[in-house]
Design an enzyme around this catalytic site. Structure first.
Site, PDB file in Angstrom:
ATOM      1  N   THR B  28       0.869  -1.170   0.000  1.00  0.00           N
ATOM      2  CA  THR B  28       0.000   0.000   0.000  1.00  0.00           C
ATOM      3  C   THR B  28       0.909   1.223   0.000  1.00  0.00           C
ATOM      4  OG1 THR B  28      -0.072   0.255   2.384  1.00  0.00           O
ATOM      5  CG2 THR B  28      -1.734  -1.141   1.427  1.00  0.00           C
ATOM      6  N   CYS B  34      -4.686   5.166   8.149  1.00  0.00           N
ATOM      7  CA  CYS B  34      -5.076   3.780   7.880  1.00  0.00           C
ATOM      8  C   CYS B  34      -4.021   2.799   8.372  1.00  0.00           C
ATOM      9  CB  CYS B  34      -5.270   3.557   6.383  1.00  0.00           C
ATOM     10  SG  CYS B  34      -6.673   4.432   5.712  1.00  0.00           S
ATOM     11  N   HIS B  51      -5.891  -3.064   3.790  1.00  0.00           N
ATOM     12  CA  HIS B  51      -5.681  -1.621   3.949  1.00  0.00           C
ATOM     13  C   HIS B  51      -6.894  -1.075   4.712  1.00  0.00           C
ATOM     14  CE1 HIS B  51      -4.318   2.302   1.726  1.00  0.00           C
ATOM     15  NE2 HIS B  51      -4.672   2.539   2.965  1.00  0.00           N
TER      16      HIS B  51
END
Lengths: 204, 163
Positions: B28, B34, B51
């Protein structure tokens, strides 16, 4: 989140008026002409965000939209680090462009963002006949996408796409480049459409 | 954007709320508040990455990768379907930063995400092998499930760490 072309257009036009005012204030502060792109409105699936918002380092100044509207929409000014340094230099009359971002730059980014976004919201609110105010600004100097994640987490808790209004501003001398984004949450978006529809009704 | 870190064609970049289980490299880019949750099965050289965007699904099932509780459970289910057992799985947790200064408000959701992921893992009895969370810095994560599994975290200032 289904938007018909008329709604997209209406929102782009609303943003256009706001961004034009923001660009004017920036132009006055820098005493230089500012070019502005035609605003775009996209409904983006959260999983595709990274294709629209890059991971380069920027100064990201975030405001929540408040006033006589539903809470929860956000408006953002983002500028690459070099642009922020150019901005500070322009305002303070300094010339060093190779330096690291310092506290003065942070302060300048916030202040410029504040002035631009106040102008943006003033203009759009006047058009709609309501009061819209920016919250106190929050600043991140980091990967743009990383800063946007927290905003998306706020507006897309229950939905899987976000509406992003985006326009870019550019000045040649000093070479400054920045973007304005608006991310209304679902309630604010409906409220905006409702007001825009009323504006477009023929006068009887 | 900027997907050339891997230098591998099969690498998958996972966007917000996405998850994937398999043997291909995955990652990611631009993690802020996050969480990238990586579950790795050493014995089978396979793993999964989610994610995660928010701490709780509150019964919303349509994007399991988006929430800490549903993401963790779905990753484990899919890994078990491929032959993994819970005992062989270890977790790596990255992200959960608080990106904004001067902001005491809801934008700083990173900490809540981190706590939620830790809690779910503890309930399921999954050991956290590595953790790099919190702070005020964006991160990118790259994960190769081959062998013992290789994880590289790249921070916004350009520094990289192999976990």
């Amino acid at each position: 989140m289904e938007l018909d072309p008329i709604q997209m257009d209406a929102l782009a036009e609303l943003g256009n008026i706001g961004a034009a005012h923001a660009a004017t204030t920036l132009s006055q502060m820098l005493m230089s002409p500012i070019e502005m792109t035609v605003p775009e409105v996209h409904a983006i699936d959260i999983a595709d965000m990274h294709n629209y918002i890059g991971s380069e380092i920027s100064a990201v100044v975030v405001f929540q939209i408040q006033g006589e509207v539903a809470d929860g929409g956000y408006i953002v000014v983002s500028m690459p680090q070099e642009a922020v340094i150019q901005l500070t230099n322009q305002m303070l009359g300094t010339t060093d462009i190779g330096r690291e971002i310092d506290d003065m730059d942070r302060s300048a980014a916030i202040e410029i963002g504040n002035i631009m976004i106040s102008a943006f919201l003033d203009a759009t609110a006047e058009l709609l006949g309501i009061v819209m105010l920016p919250s106190p600004p929050a600043l991140a100097i980091d990967m743009t996408h990383a800063a946007f994640e927290s905003i998306v987490a706020q507006v897309a808790g229950d939905v899987n796409d976000v509406l992003i209004f985006n326009t870019e501003l550019e000045s040649e001398a000093p070479p400054i480049h920045g973007s304005i984004y608006m991310l209304p949450n679902t309630e604010l978006m409906h409220q905006l459409f409702h007001m825009l529809e009323r504006l477009m009704e023929p006068i009887s | 954007m900027g997907n050339n870190f891997f230098g591998e064609e099969k690498a998958v970049i996972l966007g917000l709320g996405e998850l994937r289980v398999g043997t291909c490299p995955m990652g990611t880019i631009g993690l802020g508040s996050c969480i990238a949750l990586i579950l790795h099965d050493q014995r089978r050289s396979l793993g999964g990455l989610a994610h995660i965007m928010l701490p709780e699904s509150r019964g919303n099932p349509d994007r399991p990768g988006k929430f800490a509780d549903t993401a963790t459970n779905t990753l484990i289910e899919e890994m078990e379907r491929l032959g993994s057992t819970k005992f062989a799985i270890v977790a790596t947790v990255v992200g959960g930063a608080s990106m904004f200064e001067f902001s005491a408000n809801s934008l700083n959701i990173g900490e809540r995400n981190t706590t939620a992921v830790r809690d779910v893992l503890r309930e399921l009895g999954i050991r956290i092998a590595h953790e790099e969370t919190g702070g005020r810095v964006g991160r990118s994560v790259y994960y190769w499930p081959e062998g013992k599994g290789r994880i590289i975290v790249k921070r916004a200032d350009g520094t990289c760490t192999e976990l």
